[in-house]
Design a protein around this motif. Structure first.
Motif, short mmCIF file in Angstrom:
data_model
loop_
_atom_site.label_atom_id
_atom_site.label_comp_id
_atom_site.label_asym_id
_atom_site.label_seq_id
_atom_site.Cartn_x
_atom_site.Cartn_y
_atom_site.Cartn_z
N LYS A 119 0.81 -1.22 0.00
CA LYS A 119 0.00 0.00 0.00
C LYS A 119 0.84 1.27 0.00
N GLU A 120 2.12 1.17 0.37
CA GLU A 120 2.99 2.33 0.40
C GLU A 120 3.43 2.77 -1.00
N ILE A 121 3.43 1.85 -1.96
CA ILE A 121 3.91 2.21 -3.30
C ILE A 121 2.89 1.99 -4.41
N SER A 122 1.77 1.38 -4.09
CA SER A 122 0.78 1.07 -5.14
C SER A 122 0.07 2.33 -5.62
N THR A 123 -0.47 2.26 -6.83
CA THR A 123 -1.34 3.32 -7.34
C THR A 123 -2.70 3.09 -6.71
N LYS A 124 -3.22 4.09 -6.02
CA LYS A 124 -4.46 3.94 -5.25
C LYS A 124 -5.70 3.95 -6.16
N ALA A 125 -6.74 3.31 -5.68
CA ALA A 125 -7.99 3.17 -6.43
C ALA A 125 -8.55 4.52 -6.87
N ALA A 126 -8.39 5.55 -6.03
CA ALA A 126 -8.92 6.88 -6.36
C ALA A 126 -8.26 7.45 -7.62
N ASN A 127 -7.02 7.05 -7.90
CA ASN A 127 -6.30 7.55 -9.08
C ASN A 127 -6.29 6.55 -10.22
N LEU A 128 -7.04 5.49 -10.08
CA LEU A 128 -6.97 4.37 -11.00
C LEU A 128 -7.97 4.51 -12.14
N ILE A 129 -7.53 4.15 -13.32
CA ILE A 129 -8.41 4.06 -14.48
C ILE A 129 -8.85 2.60 -14.57
N THR A 130 -10.14 2.38 -14.68
CA THR A 130 -10.66 1.01 -14.81
C THR A 130 -11.55 0.93 -16.05
N ALA A 131 -11.94 -0.29 -16.37
CA ALA A 131 -12.85 -0.50 -17.49
C ALA A 131 -13.91 -1.52 -17.08
N SER A 132 -14.98 -1.52 -17.81
CA SER A 132 -16.03 -2.53 -17.64
C SER A 132 -15.74 -3.68 -18.59
N PRO A 133 -16.12 -4.89 -18.23
CA PRO A 133 -15.94 -6.02 -19.17
C PRO A 133 -16.68 -5.80 -20.49
N ASP A 134 -17.69 -4.93 -20.48
CA ASP A 134 -18.47 -4.65 -21.69
C ASP A 134 -17.86 -3.54 -22.55
N ASP A 135 -16.87 -2.82 -22.03
CA ASP A 135 -16.20 -1.79 -22.83
C ASP A 135 -15.55 -2.44 -24.05
N THR A 136 -15.45 -1.70 -25.13
CA THR A 136 -14.80 -2.25 -26.32
C THR A 136 -13.29 -2.25 -26.15
N VAL A 137 -12.65 -3.09 -26.93
CA VAL A 137 -11.19 -3.16 -26.94
C VAL A 137 -10.63 -1.78 -27.31
N ASP A 138 -11.23 -1.12 -28.29
CA ASP A 138 -10.76 0.20 -28.70
C ASP A 138 -10.87 1.23 -27.58
N SER A 139 -11.96 1.22 -26.83
CA SER A 139 -12.11 2.20 -25.74
C SER A 139 -11.11 1.91 -24.62
N CYS A 140 -10.82 0.63 -24.38
CA CYS A 140 -9.80 0.28 -23.37
C CYS A 140 -8.43 0.77 -23.80
N MET A 141 -8.12 0.60 -25.09
CA MET A 141 -6.84 1.09 -25.61
C MET A 141 -6.74 2.60 -25.45
N ALA A 142 -7.83 3.30 -25.74
CA ALA A 142 -7.84 4.76 -25.62
C ALA A 142 -7.59 5.18 -24.18
N LYS A 143 -8.20 4.47 -23.24
CA LYS A 143 -7.98 4.78 -21.81
C LYS A 143 -6.51 4.59 -21.44
N MET A 144 -5.93 3.48 -21.90
CA MET A 144 -4.53 3.20 -21.58
C MET A 144 -3.61 4.26 -22.19
N LEU A 145 -3.83 4.59 -23.44
CA LEU A 145 -2.97 5.55 -24.11
C LEU A 145 -3.10 6.95 -23.51
N SER A 146 -4.29 7.30 -23.06
CA SER A 146 -4.50 8.64 -22.50
C SER A 146 -3.74 8.84 -21.20
N ARG A 147 -3.48 7.74 -20.47
CA ARG A 147 -2.76 7.84 -19.19
C ARG A 147 -1.39 7.18 -19.22
N ASP A 148 -0.96 6.69 -20.38
CA ASP A 148 0.33 6.04 -20.53
C ASP A 148 0.49 4.89 -19.54
#
Length: 198
Positions: A119-148
């Protein structure tokens, strides 16, 4: 990319309809264009598809946030993965820990993983980007790329973690979809079927 595939689809459809009745040829071109256009909701591959084929789907990809960083690194090495979902005492999502966290927050700062808690070094849930299982592959990629970022926890509508996918999982899924499209277009062009199954 989609414009190029759409142009290719139209050309293949036109080539395959030479010598046919003009109405049938026009219909074939329309089918090709529709098949390559923006997918309708439900037609694009979902994140759950990538999850099912992910190396994460067959392992325990979680670690308690009270565990030591050393235990997290052991788990990362044992499963040959780059990220774990961290959970609190109740098993709820509390964040993620990655190889990058270890390098930046332990190794470079001269700390030891044997005494530092996750917990001292992890990225906390409040700052976390998540996806729904129903999100498209393209939208998941966009989320990842937007936050590197390279990993994305999958969370259901109740906020429960149901998986985690990596950028590699999404690329594999996207390539599989493109290969299927190309195969369908090629089959159509040589007359092996009158419609697309996308």
């Amino acid at each position: 990319m989609m414009l190029m595939l759409s142009t290719c689809a139209t050309s293949l459809a036109r080539a395959s309809t030479r010598g046919r009745h003009p109405a049938a040829a026009a219909a074939a071109v329309q089918v090709a264009r529709r098949a390559m256009g923006t997918p309708k909701l439900g037609e694009a591959q979902a994140a759950s598809h990538a999850w099912k084929k992910s190396c994460y789907s067959g392992i325990d990809y979680t670690i308690g946030d009270e565990n030591t960083v050393y235990e997290a690194v052991e788990k990362l090495a044992a499963y040959n993965v780059g990220c774990l979902v961290t959970t609190d005492a109740n098993g709820n999502l509390s964040g993620v820990i990655s190889e990058r966290d270890y390098v930046m927050k332990i190794a470079l700062l001269g700390k030891t993983g044997r005494t530092t808690k996750v917990k001292e070094i992890s990225t906390k849930a409040a700052n976390l980007i998540t996806a729904s299982p129903d999100d498209t592959v393209d939208s998941c990629m966009a989320k990842m790329l937007s936050r590197d970022i390279r990993h994305l926890p999958l969370v259901d509508d109740k906020g429960k973690v149901v998986g985690i996918i990596s950028i590699k999982d999404l690329i594999k899924s996207s390539l599989e979809e493109k290969e299927h499209t190309i195969h369908s277009l090629a089959s159509f062009a040589v007359g092996e079927g009158g419609h697309f199954v996308m």
